[in-house]
Scaffold this motif. Structure first.
Motif, PDB file in Angstrom:
ATOM      1  N   THR A  57       0.792  -1.227   0.000  1.00  0.00           N
ATOM      2  CA  THR A  57       0.000   0.000   0.000  1.00  0.00           C
ATOM      3  C   THR A  57       0.825   1.280   0.000  1.00  0.00           C
ATOM      4  O   THR A  57       0.318   2.320  -0.343  1.00  0.00           O
ATOM      5  CB  THR A  57      -0.934   0.037   1.228  1.00  0.00           C
ATOM      6  N   ASP A  58       2.089   1.245   0.413  1.00  0.00           N
ATOM      7  CA  ASP A  58       2.906   2.460   0.321  1.00  0.00           C
ATOM      8  C   ASP A  58       4.025   2.248  -0.696  1.00  0.00           C
ATOM      9  O   ASP A  58       4.149   1.164  -1.268  1.00  0.00           O
ATOM     10  CB  ASP A  58       3.451   2.890   1.706  1.00  0.00           C
ATOM     11  N   VAL A  59       4.833   3.302  -0.938  1.00  0.00           N
ATOM     12  CA  VAL A  59       5.870   3.182  -1.979  1.00  0.00           C
ATOM     13  C   VAL A  59       6.856   2.049  -1.725  1.00  0.00           C
ATOM     14  O   VAL A  59       7.524   1.597  -2.635  1.00  0.00           O
ATOM     15  CB  VAL A  59       6.707   4.481  -2.179  1.00  0.00           C
ATOM     16  N   THR A  60       6.964   1.618  -0.501  1.00  0.00           N
ATOM     17  CA  THR A  60       7.937   0.557  -0.242  1.00  0.00           C
ATOM     18  C   THR A  60       7.256  -0.734   0.204  1.00  0.00           C
ATOM     19  O   THR A  60       7.933  -1.681   0.596  1.00  0.00           O
ATOM     20  CB  THR A  60       8.965   0.997   0.821  1.00  0.00           C
ATOM     21  N   GLY A  61       5.922  -0.773   0.157  1.00  0.00           N
ATOM     22  CA  GLY A  61       5.228  -2.026   0.449  1.00  0.00           C
ATOM     23  C   GLY A  61       4.926  -2.221   1.912  1.00  0.00           C
ATOM     24  O   GLY A  61       5.612  -1.693   2.789  1.00  0.00           O
ATOM     25  N   GLY A  62       3.887  -2.944   2.219  1.00  0.00           N
ATOM     26  CA  GLY A  62       3.460  -3.180   3.589  1.00  0.00           C
ATOM     27  C   GLY A  62       3.868  -4.549   4.091  1.00  0.00           C
ATOM     28  O   GLY A  62       4.989  -4.973   3.876  1.00  0.00           O
ATOM     29  N   ILE A  63       2.956  -5.218   4.748  1.00  0.00           N
ATOM     30  CA  ILE A  63       3.276  -6.486   5.413  1.00  0.00           C
ATOM     31  C   ILE A  63       3.649  -7.588   4.412  1.00  0.00           C
ATOM     32  O   ILE A  63       4.478  -8.451   4.721  1.00  0.00           O
ATOM     33  CB  ILE A  63       2.106  -6.943   6.335  1.00  0.00           C
ATOM     34  N   CYS A  64       3.050  -7.546   3.221  1.00  0.00           N
ATOM     35  CA  CYS A  64       3.361  -8.585   2.224  1.00  0.00           C
ATOM     36  C   CYS A  64       4.853  -8.536   1.875  1.00  0.00           C
ATOM     37  O   CYS A  64       5.544  -9.556   1.895  1.00  0.00           O
ATOM     38  CB  CYS A  64       2.519  -8.397   0.970  1.00  0.00           C
ATOM     39  N   ASN A  65       5.328  -7.302   1.567  1.00  0.00           N
ATOM     40  CA  ASN A  65       6.752  -7.145   1.293  1.00  0.00           C
ATOM     41  C   ASN A  65       7.595  -7.609   2.466  1.00  0.00           C
ATOM     42  O   ASN A  65       8.622  -8.266   2.295  1.00  0.00           O
ATOM     43  CB  ASN A  65       7.078  -5.667   1.021  1.00  0.00           C
ATOM     44  N   LYS A  66       7.154  -7.239   3.667  1.00  0.00           N
ATOM     45  CA  LYS A  66       7.915  -7.595   4.874  1.00  0.00           C
ATOM     46  C   LYS A  66       8.043  -9.104   4.997  1.00  0.00           C
ATOM     47  O   LYS A  66       9.113  -9.624   5.330  1.00  0.00           O
ATOM     48  CB  LYS A  66       7.219  -7.042   6.110  1.00  0.00           C
ATOM     49  N   LEU A  67       6.950  -9.808   4.742  1.00  0.00           N
ATOM     50  CA  LEU A  67       6.996 -11.267   4.853  1.00  0.00           C
ATOM     51  C   LEU A  67       7.893 -11.875   3.775  1.00  0.00           C
ATOM     52  O   LEU A  67       8.621 -12.837   4.040  1.00  0.00           O
ATOM     53  CB  LEU A  67       5.587 -11.852   4.768  1.00  0.00           C
TER      54      LEU A  67
END
Lengths: 262, 262
Positions: free
Chosen positions: A215-225
């Motif tokens: 959802t933001d320019v660097t990604g939310g929880i999906c990116n984190k996982l």
């Protein structure tokens, strides 16, 4: 060595005024780290929050440098403005850490990393490693980056951590968030996942419908996982609430409340 | 490519209030550069002036990191405070350059250079070179440094320039000072040396009694001449008055007023 990632939403309200900063929260994080330093060594990486994101969006940094000189120069100016905004956030971090007598030292991400489509292509860790040997706490941050494919791009704090974990093999990586950890569903709705094996991440990603971008320019929880999956090859990973005093300490000790990936 | 060094005394009064900054002077320098950019490319390096020097002295950074933990941590804190002070000076530079629509980009000296007794032992210029290719103007500055011999030290702007000149072979290096150039004697007393051959530097150094160290933590004109001697192997060198509009342009064109080393 322990890497602590302080998410943008922990120290800043992205929907609030430009460059708002929760000094008390960062100071409390510094205080928890000071209970373990210098027995343990640390690298801190922080996100952008209300500092980097508005500029990055306004100037379209992720779209890279175009041929057209005028647009390119507009974006070059945006690139430098975004970095300066991140340096202002970083200065506030350093200030709070120094108040707790911690020798946190600013390392400019964009001075040492080069990306290719936003992923680290090259990173010179010589200074970071020597700072650790000298008992400093290097503080890096999500930043703009020179990019081999697009000219310029954004390098997220999470990407930096994946690279650092691969190269430096830390004992632990702790992600500080504004929720209690990783949820099996929407935060507040789904249940908190307290322990997650590395090979269960893919099925969780599917359940969370993590196919589209964050959802933001660097990604939310999906990116984190996604990043956590890579990091877990080298290190234990924790996701804990950075706004609740004591949670970081719990993760450092290993008996804390949050999500632990093993 | 042209390297422009902005001496601390050009943009700041070392004897004045802490962190005083002459924005108008820096803006005027940026305006002169903007007349040649992007036809010519530039690297800017600035000194500390009233920003870096007080902290560097107060904490005794040049003495390195001692064994004793308490003194060492005091100095670690000073190391980080000195860098933050330099980042504040640097932010003012970037601001003035951006006002002239120049894409000046901050590169943290201490993130890319490692010294040995204050001289560059290692410097990763990958980012600086790519920034130049992308038509940015990298802005570096005198800074603290991780030091192989002493743990920590100071890296002066002049030392950085010697290294950059050796590695990048610029067309020209211009030192901006608060006097008209190099004098054969005390500034204001001796006569201005308008042209100086590289092999005449040694005899000038002798006449100026440049055997002892300079007057500030990073050295005065004696150090500058020593560095100029090294730089002149790779590049034309100019010393001009950075406070007089037009002098920088004259040096860039090659017909200016000041000291030229050939």
């Amino acid at each position: 060595m322990i890497i602590v990632k302080v998410g943008g939403s922990v120290f800043s309200d992205k929907k609030g005024k430009p460059e708002n900063f929760e000094g008390a929260t960062v100071r409390s994080i510094a205080r928890e780290i000071s209970k373990f330093y210098p027995r343990k060594s640390f690298i801190v990486v922080h996100g952008g929050g209300s500092f980097g994101h508005p500029e990055a969006k306004k100037y379209g940094i992720r779209e890279g440098l175009p041929e057209d000189w005028k647009t390119a120069n507009f974006r070059r100016i945006g690139f430098t403005e975004t970095h300066q905004a991140m340096l202002r956030a970083n200065a506030r971090f350093i200030e709070e850490f120094v108040r707790e007598n911690l020798p946190a030292f600013s390392v400019s991400t964009s001075s040492v990393f080069i990306t290719e489509n936003g992923e680290v292509a090259y990173g010179d860790l010589e200074v970071v490693e020597r700072l650790l040997e000298l008992r400093f706490i290097p503080v890096l941050f999500g930043d703009v980056s020179v990019d081999l494919a697009k000219g310029i791009d954004i390098l997220s704090g999470d990407q930096i951590i994946t690279y650092l974990a691969k190269m430096l093999e830390p004992e632990k990586v702790v992600f500080l968030m504004d929720v209690d950890g990783v949820y099996d569903g929407k935060p507040g709705e789904g249940s908190l996942v307290q322990s997650l094996a590395r090979d269960e991440i893919d099925s969780l990603l599917e359940r969370l419908r993590c196919t589209a971008s964050g959802t933001d320019v660097t990604g939310g929880i999906c990116n984190k996982l996604e990043e956590a999956k890579k990091i877990a090859e080298h290190s234990e990973v924790w996701f804990v609430n950075g706004k609740v005093p004591g949670r970081l300490s719990g993760a450092i000790r290993g008996d804390g409340f949050g999500t632990r990936i093993v």
